[in-house]
Scaffold this motif. Structure first.
Motif, PDB file in Angstrom:
ATOM      1  N   ILE A   1      -7.494 -14.759 -13.798  1.00 49.39           N
ATOM      2  CA  ILE A   1      -8.699 -13.945 -13.350  1.00 49.39           C
ATOM      3  C   ILE A   1      -9.123 -13.080 -14.495  1.00 49.39           C
ATOM      4  O   ILE A   1     -10.425 -12.869 -14.545  1.00 49.39           O
ATOM      5  CB  ILE A   1      -8.243 -13.083 -12.035  1.00 49.39           C
ATOM      6  CG1 ILE A   1      -7.972 -14.142 -10.864  1.00 49.39           C
ATOM      7  CG2 ILE A   1      -9.406 -12.149 -11.496  1.00 49.39           C
ATOM      8  CD1 ILE A   1      -7.482 -13.266  -9.538  1.00 49.39           C
TER       9      ILE A   1
ATOM     10  N   SER B   1      -0.894  -9.993  -2.208  1.00 43.43           N
ATOM     11  CA  SER B   1      -1.421 -11.270  -2.903  1.00 43.43           C
ATOM     12  C   SER B   1      -0.581 -11.565  -3.962  1.00 43.43           C
ATOM     13  O   SER B   1      -0.859 -12.602  -4.698  1.00 43.43           O
ATOM     14  CB  SER B   1      -2.884 -11.257  -3.096  1.00 43.43           C
ATOM     15  OG  SER B   1      -3.469 -10.348  -4.145  1.00 43.43           O
TER      16      SER B   1
ATOM     17  N   LYS C   1       1.056 -16.976  -4.926  1.00 44.86           N
ATOM     18  CA  LYS C   1       0.881 -15.738  -5.691  1.00 44.86           C
ATOM     19  C   LYS C   1      -0.393 -15.818  -6.539  1.00 44.86           C
ATOM     20  O   LYS C   1      -0.752 -17.029  -7.185  1.00 44.86           O
ATOM     21  CB  LYS C   1       2.231 -15.741  -6.774  1.00 44.86           C
ATOM     22  CG  LYS C   1       2.005 -14.402  -7.493  1.00 44.86           C
ATOM     23  CD  LYS C   1       3.082 -14.417  -8.440  1.00 44.86           C
ATOM     24  CE  LYS C   1       3.436 -12.951  -9.270  1.00 44.86           C
ATOM     25  NZ  LYS C   1       3.562 -11.917  -8.444  1.00 44.86           N
ATOM     26  N   LYS C   2      -1.062 -14.957  -6.469  1.00 46.11           N
ATOM     27  CA  LYS C   2      -2.399 -14.937  -7.068  1.00 46.11           C
ATOM     28  C   LYS C   2      -2.293 -14.774  -8.547  1.00 46.11           C
ATOM     29  O   LYS C   2      -1.330 -14.138  -9.062  1.00 46.11           O
ATOM     30  CB  LYS C   2      -3.158 -13.563  -6.690  1.00 46.11           C
ATOM     31  CG  LYS C   2      -4.578 -13.457  -7.226  1.00 46.11           C
ATOM     32  CD  LYS C   2      -5.290 -12.383  -6.729  1.00 46.11           C
ATOM     33  CE  LYS C   2      -5.676 -12.430  -5.063  1.00 46.11           C
ATOM     34  NZ  LYS C   2      -6.282 -11.308  -4.848  1.00 46.11           N
ATOM     35  N   ASN C   3      -2.985 -15.492  -9.259  1.00 48.51           N
ATOM     36  CA  ASN C   3      -2.730 -15.640 -10.978  1.00 48.51           C
ATOM     37  C   ASN C   3      -3.830 -14.648 -11.521  1.00 48.51           C
ATOM     38  O   ASN C   3      -4.774 -14.855 -12.001  1.00 48.51           O
ATOM     39  CB  ASN C   3      -3.154 -17.291 -11.200  1.00 48.51           C
ATOM     40  CG  ASN C   3      -2.634 -17.439 -12.701  1.00 48.51           C
ATOM     41  OD1 ASN C   3      -2.701 -16.256 -13.388  1.00 48.51           O
ATOM     42  ND2 ASN C   3      -2.473 -18.673 -13.096  1.00 48.51           N
ATOM     43  N   LEU C   4      -3.262 -13.468 -11.749  1.00 42.78           N
ATOM     44  CA  LEU C   4      -4.020 -12.222 -12.250  1.00 42.78           C
ATOM     45  C   LEU C   4      -4.463 -12.482 -13.521  1.00 42.78           C
ATOM     46  O   LEU C   4      -5.620 -12.190 -13.965  1.00 42.78           O
ATOM     47  CB  LEU C   4      -3.344 -11.017 -11.905  1.00 42.78           C
ATOM     48  CG  LEU C   4      -3.931  -9.640 -12.522  1.00 42.78           C
ATOM     49  CD1 LEU C   4      -4.946  -9.318 -11.552  1.00 42.78           C
ATOM     50  CD2 LEU C   4      -2.961  -8.403 -12.605  1.00 42.78           C
TER      51      LEU C   4
ATOM     52  N   THR D   1       1.468 -18.220   1.301  1.00 45.01           N
ATOM     53  CA  THR D   1       0.342 -18.137   0.328  1.00 45.01           C
ATOM     54  C   THR D   1       1.146 -18.047  -0.914  1.00 45.01           C
ATOM     55  O   THR D   1       2.040 -17.535  -1.231  1.00 45.01           O
ATOM     56  CB  THR D   1      -0.678 -17.230   0.576  1.00 45.01           C
ATOM     57  OG1 THR D   1      -0.409 -15.942   0.310  1.00 45.01           O
ATOM     58  CG2 THR D   1      -1.558 -17.576   1.865  1.00 45.01           C
TER      59      THR D   1
ATOM     60  N   MET E   1      -4.040  -6.330  -7.402  1.00 44.30           N
ATOM     61  CA  MET E   1      -4.787  -7.825  -6.949  1.00 44.30           C
ATOM     62  C   MET E   1      -5.593  -7.748  -5.550  1.00 44.30           C
ATOM     63  O   MET E   1      -6.080  -8.462  -5.334  1.00 44.30           O
ATOM     64  CB  MET E   1      -3.510  -8.710  -7.057  1.00 44.30           C
ATOM     65  CG  MET E   1      -2.524  -8.921  -8.157  1.00 44.30           C
ATOM     66  SD  MET E   1      -1.324 -10.128  -7.652  1.00 44.30           S
ATOM     67  CE  MET E   1      -0.293  -9.702  -9.183  1.00 44.30           C
ATOM     68  N   ASP E   2      -4.875  -6.555  -4.960  1.00 47.88           N
ATOM     69  CA  ASP E   2      -5.744  -6.553  -3.723  1.00 47.88           C
ATOM     70  C   ASP E   2      -6.967  -5.731  -3.498  1.00 47.88           C
ATOM     71  O   ASP E   2      -7.974  -5.959  -3.967  1.00 47.88           O
ATOM     72  CB  ASP E   2      -4.706  -6.055  -2.486  1.00 47.88           C
ATOM     73  CG  ASP E   2      -3.771  -7.425  -2.276  1.00 47.88           C
ATOM     74  OD1 ASP E   2      -3.947  -8.223  -2.742  1.00 47.88           O
ATOM     75  OD2 ASP E   2      -2.703  -7.109  -1.440  1.00 47.88           O
TER      76      ASP E   2
END
Length: 320
Positions: A184, A154, A178-181, A176, A118-119
Motif C-alpha cells: 500500500i 486488518s 492480512k493486509k499488505n501494508l 480474512t 492499517m485500520d
C-alpha cells in the motif's frame, strides 16, 4: 558474518545512548518495546515522536512517568500521521522565519500499531504519503488491538483467534487475509518502504537510518510479536519473529524508489534450499491463538499456499 550480512562484532558499534529509557510498563517479553529501543538508538536524540494511542503509548507514559528521552507527543488513535505532518511543517515554517537552529533538522517519527495504522489511521497515513511529508512512519504490527482486549485488526492473520474473531467448533478464527501494508505504501510512489523485525536488529536499525536519510515519506512495517496476545511463552518473541521470516510468512525486503530488494532469503536460513519457503506449522503451533487449527489440515494448507504465492509475487518484483 551472520545471516543478515553484519559482522559478529557489530553489536560493539551500537550507540550506547538509550533514548527510550528503562521504567516502562510493558509486558514480559514485549517485542514492540524492544523495537523502540532499536529504532531510537539508530536515530539518536535528534528526534520528535508522535505516538498514536496503543500499547506503546500506554506502557511508556503512565502519569506522572514517561519512558521517552526525546520530545514525544501522544495523539489520538487515528491521526499519528496527520500530527506528524503538522510537526514537520511547523519545523519548516520556523526555519524559514529564522527561528529554528541551523543544525540538522530533527527526524519526525510517527508511531502506530497495526490497528492504528492499517485500520483507523490508514486515511491519515495515506494523506501524509500522498502529500510527500518528510517523515518516517513506523507501524509496529503485533497483529491485533492488544491494549484493549486482543480484538482483531486488518493485520490479524488468517486463522488467528482473537476476542472478536473467536475460534470454536465451527469458526476457525480470523477469516480474512492480512493486509499488505508495505505494498500500500509502495502504491503511493514514496521514496522508501521496508519491512523489518526486531529479531534481526541490525537489519532493522540499518533500515531506520535509511528511512531517516531519505527526503520525503518513509514507511516501515515492523513485525513485532506479542507473547501476551499470541498466548505463548514470554521468552519466545524473538524466536517467533525469526520463524515468521524464515517460513516466508513475513518476508524482509525494502523498496527504494519503486525498486524491490529482498533483505533475507528464507532459503538461505535452512539446510535445504529446495523449497523457497519453509513449513508454517512450526510457527503456528507455538502460539495459543492458532491451537484450534490442529487437525484442520485444509486451512493450514491454504495458509501455506497463500504464503507461497505472496513470496513468488515478491520474487517476481525483485527480478524485474
Amino acid at each position: 558474518m551472520n545471516e543478515t550480512g553484519y559482522g559478529i562484532f557489530a553489536a560493539r558499534m551500537l550507540p550506547k545512548d538509550e533514548p527510550f529509557v528503562q521504567g516502562h510498563r510493558a509486558c514480559q517479553g514485549c517485542i514492540p518495546a524492544l523495537m523502540l529501543r532499536q529504532i531510537t538508538k539508530a536515530i539518536g536524540r535528534d528526534l520528535i515522536v508522535c505516538s498514536a494511542t496503543g500499547c506503546m503509548e500506554i506502557i511508556s507514559s503512565p502519569y506522572p512517568f514517561n519512558a521517552w528521552g526525546v520530545p514525544w507527543i501522544h495523539v489520538a488513535f487515528e491521526n499519528a500521521a496527520a500530527v506528524a505532518s503538522g510537526v514537520e511543517e511547523g519545523i519548516e515554517v520556523l526555519r524559514r522565519k529564522g527561528r529554528f537552529y541551523t543544525g540538522r533538522k530533527p527526524a519526525v517519527l510517527a508511531l502506530g500499531g497495526d490497528g492504528g495504522t492499517m485500520d483507523i489511521g490508514l486515511q491519515a497515513l495515506s494523506g501524509a504519503l500522498e502529500r510527500g511529508t518528510d517523515f518516517v512512519y513506523v507501524c509496529y504490527d503485533n497483529e491485533a488491538y492488544m491494549n484493549t482486549g486482543i480484538q482483531r485488526s486488518s493485520g490479524t492473520p488468517m486463522g488467528a483467534s482473537t476476542s472478536t474473531s473467536p475460534a470454536g467448533r465451527v469458526s476457525t478464527g480470523q477469516v480474512t487475509w492480512k493486509k499488505n501494508l508495505a505494498e500500500i505504501g509502495v502504491a503511493h510512489n514514496i521514496p522508501y518502504v521496508a519491512t523489518a523485525c526486531p529479531s534481526y536488529p541490525f537489519d532493522l536499525m540499518a533500515k531506520v537510518k535509511k528511512a531517516v536519510e531519505v527526503k520525503g515519506p518513509a514507511l516501515l512495517h515492523v513485525f513485532a510479536p506479542c507473547p501476551t496476545g499470541w498466548r505463548c511463552d514470554a521468552n519466545s518473541g524473538i524466536k517467533l519473529g525469526r520463524l515468521a521470516v524464515e517460513s516466508g510468512l513475513f518476508p524482509l525486503f525494502e523498496v527504494v524508489d519503486g525498486q524491490h530488494k529482498i533483505s533475507l532469503d528464507p532459503a538461505t536460513m535452512r539446510k535445504s534450499s529446495q523449497d523457497p519457503i519453509g513449513e508454517i506449522a512450526g510457527y503456528l503451533f507455538q502460539q495459543g491463538r492458532f491451537r484450534h487449527l490442529k487437525g484442520r489440515d485444509e486451512l493450514i494448507q491454504a495458509i501455506q499456499e497463500r504464503v507461497r504465492l505472496e513470496w513468488q509475487k515478491l520474487k517476481a518484483k525483485t527480478e524485474r
